[in-house]
Design an enzyme around this catalytic site. Structure first.
Site, PDB file in Angstrom:
ATOM      1  N   ASP A 132       1.168  -1.518   6.571  1.00 21.73           N
ATOM      2  CA  ASP A 132       2.340  -2.247   7.042  1.00 21.73           C
ATOM      3  C   ASP A 132       3.151  -1.351   7.976  1.00 21.73           C
ATOM      4  O   ASP A 132       3.547  -1.735   9.084  1.00 21.73           O
ATOM      5  CB  ASP A 132       3.189  -2.630   5.806  1.00 21.73           C
ATOM      6  CG  ASP A 132       4.249  -3.655   6.133  1.00 21.73           C
ATOM      7  OD1 ASP A 132       4.337  -4.061   7.299  1.00 21.73           O
ATOM      8  OD2 ASP A 132       5.001  -4.047   5.214  1.00 21.73           O
TER       9      ASP A 132
ATOM     10  N   TYR B 241       2.149  -4.256  -3.141  1.00 17.58           N
ATOM     11  CA  TYR B 241       2.869  -5.511  -2.937  1.00 17.58           C
ATOM     12  C   TYR B 241       2.505  -6.556  -3.999  1.00 17.58           C
ATOM     13  O   TYR B 241       3.203  -7.553  -4.156  1.00 17.58           O
ATOM     14  CB  TYR B 241       2.585  -6.086  -1.548  1.00 17.58           C
ATOM     15  CG  TYR B 241       3.175  -5.272  -0.408  1.00 17.58           C
ATOM     16  CD1 TYR B 241       4.058  -4.222  -0.662  1.00 17.58           C
ATOM     17  CD2 TYR B 241       2.858  -5.541   0.905  1.00 17.58           C
ATOM     18  CE1 TYR B 241       4.591  -3.472   0.367  1.00 17.58           C
ATOM     19  CE2 TYR B 241       3.397  -4.793   1.951  1.00 17.58           C
ATOM     20  CZ  TYR B 241       4.258  -3.757   1.669  1.00 17.58           C
ATOM     21  OH  TYR B 241       4.790  -3.010   2.696  1.00 17.58           O
TER      22      TYR B 241
ATOM     23  N   ASP C 232       1.557  10.835   5.597  1.00 17.22           N
ATOM     24  CA  ASP C 232       2.665  11.500   6.303  1.00 17.22           C
ATOM     25  C   ASP C 232       2.156  12.180   7.573  1.00 17.22           C
ATOM     26  O   ASP C 232       2.757  12.093   8.646  1.00 17.22           O
ATOM     27  CB  ASP C 232       3.410  12.483   5.387  1.00 17.22           C
ATOM     28  CG  ASP C 232       2.484  13.284   4.484  1.00 17.22           C
ATOM     29  OD1 ASP C 232       1.274  12.986   4.429  1.00 17.22           O
ATOM     30  OD2 ASP C 232       2.966  14.227   3.826  1.00 17.22           O
TER      31      ASP C 232
ATOM     32  N   ASP D 274       2.869  -1.087  12.513  1.00 16.04           N
ATOM     33  CA  ASP D 274       4.059  -1.282  13.351  1.00 16.04           C
ATOM     34  C   ASP D 274       4.278  -0.081  14.266  1.00 16.04           C
ATOM     35  O   ASP D 274       4.594  -0.232  15.447  1.00 16.04           O
ATOM     36  CB  ASP D 274       5.307  -1.480  12.481  1.00 16.04           C
ATOM     37  CG  ASP D 274       5.547  -2.955  12.187  1.00 16.04           C
ATOM     38  OD1 ASP D 274       4.616  -3.755  12.392  1.00 16.04           O
ATOM     39  OD2 ASP D 274       6.658  -3.309  11.743  1.00 16.04           O
TER      40      ASP D 274
ATOM     41  N   LYS E 103      -2.847   8.862   0.291  1.00 15.15           N
ATOM     42  CA  LYS E 103      -1.942   9.922  -0.169  1.00 15.15           C
ATOM     43  C   LYS E 103      -2.596  10.491  -1.430  1.00 15.15           C
ATOM     44  O   LYS E 103      -2.004  10.506  -2.521  1.00 15.15           O
ATOM     45  CB  LYS E 103      -0.550   9.299  -0.426  1.00 15.15           C
ATOM     46  CG  LYS E 103       0.558  10.288  -0.681  1.00 15.15           C
ATOM     47  CD  LYS E 103       1.008  11.060   0.526  1.00 15.15           C
ATOM     48  CE  LYS E 103       2.101  12.037   0.153  1.00 15.15           C
ATOM     49  NZ  LYS E 103       2.335  13.056   1.177  1.00 15.15           N
TER      50      LYS E 103
END
Ligand code: NAD
Length: 357
Positions: free
Chosen positions: A247, A140, A223, A251, A190
């Site tokens: 992020d 970001y 994943d 959620d 990852k």
């Protein structure tokens, strides 16, 4: 005297903040913290008054305070404003000015609300997960970034960047949090395809081996972490991850519990923190006195734990919330048949009543 800056904000923000302050007064009366509160207007209402969503005076108050409490910002009224003065800019401004690099989002299921989850009872019963998301770095903020002309078309670029100190400080928050819980951390990356998260894994492991060998550390690709969160969420205690993955995962983890009106959060830099419910300003129900104040009240419980080193007082608030739910009281968003529907203010009063027992 501990000083708390109150950024009530817009929409239901002031409504849920009012109940939270009452709860903090009640807990103060019991424990004698001596809290002082100072109003620091932010968001759309601050824009209306001062022409900016984060007035310098409010920022100054937030910087001086020992902790910041934020209700919510935003609303349809300010949607057509330029991005630079939109209410939500206040959040970004506070996060970066206070260097709030660690975002903590617990996903805990209160037993009486089990049917609000979209997953089967046996899968979600008893879940208590803490997602620790890095908040001020990663993709970001990484450079280069932007959209540019490219070979007759366009090319969009964002960069995933982390340094060793940035990874170490967020991993430390996760390990310290795990020590106060069940002692388990799962670091999500990852590392099989992204070199930057290969470094992430390396640094987290090295810090663990050097300073936190008592913590049970595991690693998971993002994943797989998504799948595991839905398949068997109870395997997780603390999850630590990058800004982007956090992020998304926070959620997903939060929604295991079913209701946005129940989710607290903390953004920390050391013991300095900003505490806020996960939900927004809910313009659709603002001013009706029906918003659920529990996410906000539970954020105050996190404030006691992380900024005022009073986890037992934080736990008292959580216990009071659990007791109110156990007795069947519900705000409109979590109402189900046979329960007792209460207003925002009534819910606040009920929590205070429980605290007094
Ligand atoms: P929202 O969270 O405000 O509302 C989503 C839905 O959940 C609405 O139907 C709302 O009524 C309901 N809801 C939310 N909180 C509730 C509560 N405490 N009790 C009962 N019901 C509740 O999200 P949105 O509608 O996408 O956004 C509205 C505004 O809030 C936008 O301007 C957005 O930018 C802003 N926002 C602010 C924050 C923040 O201040 N941290 C976070 C998210 C969104």
């Amino acid at each position: 005297m501990p000083l708390i800056a109150l950024c009530a904000g817009d929409g239901i923000g002031p409504e849920v903040t009012a109940e939270t302050v009452k709860v903090l007064w009640a807990i103060d009366k019991k424990h004698g913290f001596g809290f002082e509160f100072v109003d620091a207007p932010v968001g759309g209402s601050a824009y209306d008054l001062f022409g900016t969503p984060l007035p310098a005076d409010s920022l100054e108050k937030a910087k001086k305070a020992d902790a910041v409490f934020l209700g919510a910002v935003g609303g349809t009224k300010w949607e057509s404003l330029d991005y630079s003065v939109r209410p939500e800019r206040a959040l970004l401004g506070l996060r970066s000015e206070l260097d709030l690099f660690a975002n903590l989002r617990p996903a805990r299921l209160f037993a009486p609300l089990i049917d609000a989850s979209s997953l089967k009872r046996e899968v979600v019963e008893g879940i208590d997960i803490l997602v620790v998301r890095e908040l001020t770095g990663g993709i970001y903020f990484g450079k280069p970034r932007g959209v540019e002309e490219y070979e007759g078309g366009k090319r969009g670029v964002n960069s995933l960047v982390y340094t060793t100190p940035e990874i170490e400080r967020i991993a430390r928050v996760a390990f310290e949090s795990a020590r106060k819980r069940t002692g388990k951390v799962c670091s999500v990356d990852k590392a099989n395809v992204l070199e930057c998260t290969e470094l992430w894994r390396e640094v987290v492991t090295a810090l663990h081996d050097a300073e936190y060998p008592d913590i049970d550390l595991s690693h998971m690709y993002v994943d797989n972490a998504c799948m595991q969160l839905i398949r068997n969420p109870k395997q997780f205690d603390v999850i630590v991850t990058t800004n982007l993955f956090g992020d998304i995962l926070s959620d997903a983890a939060a929604m295991l519990t079913g209701s946005i009106g129940m989710l607290p959060s903390a953004s920390l830099s050391g013991t300095k923190g900003m505490y806020e419910p996960v939900h927004g300003s809910a313009p659709d129900i603002a001013g009706q006195g029906i918003a659920n104040p529990l996410a906000s009240i539970l954020s105050a419980a996190m404030m006691l734990t992380y900024s005022f080193d009073a986890p037992s007082a934080g736990a008292e608030i959580e216990k009071a919330v659990a007791a109110v739910l156990e007795k069947g009281y519900r705000s409109a968003d979590i109402y189900s048949e046979g329960c007792k529907r209460v207003s925002t203010a009534e819910m606040g009063e009920l929590v205070i009543e429980e605290l007094g027992k």
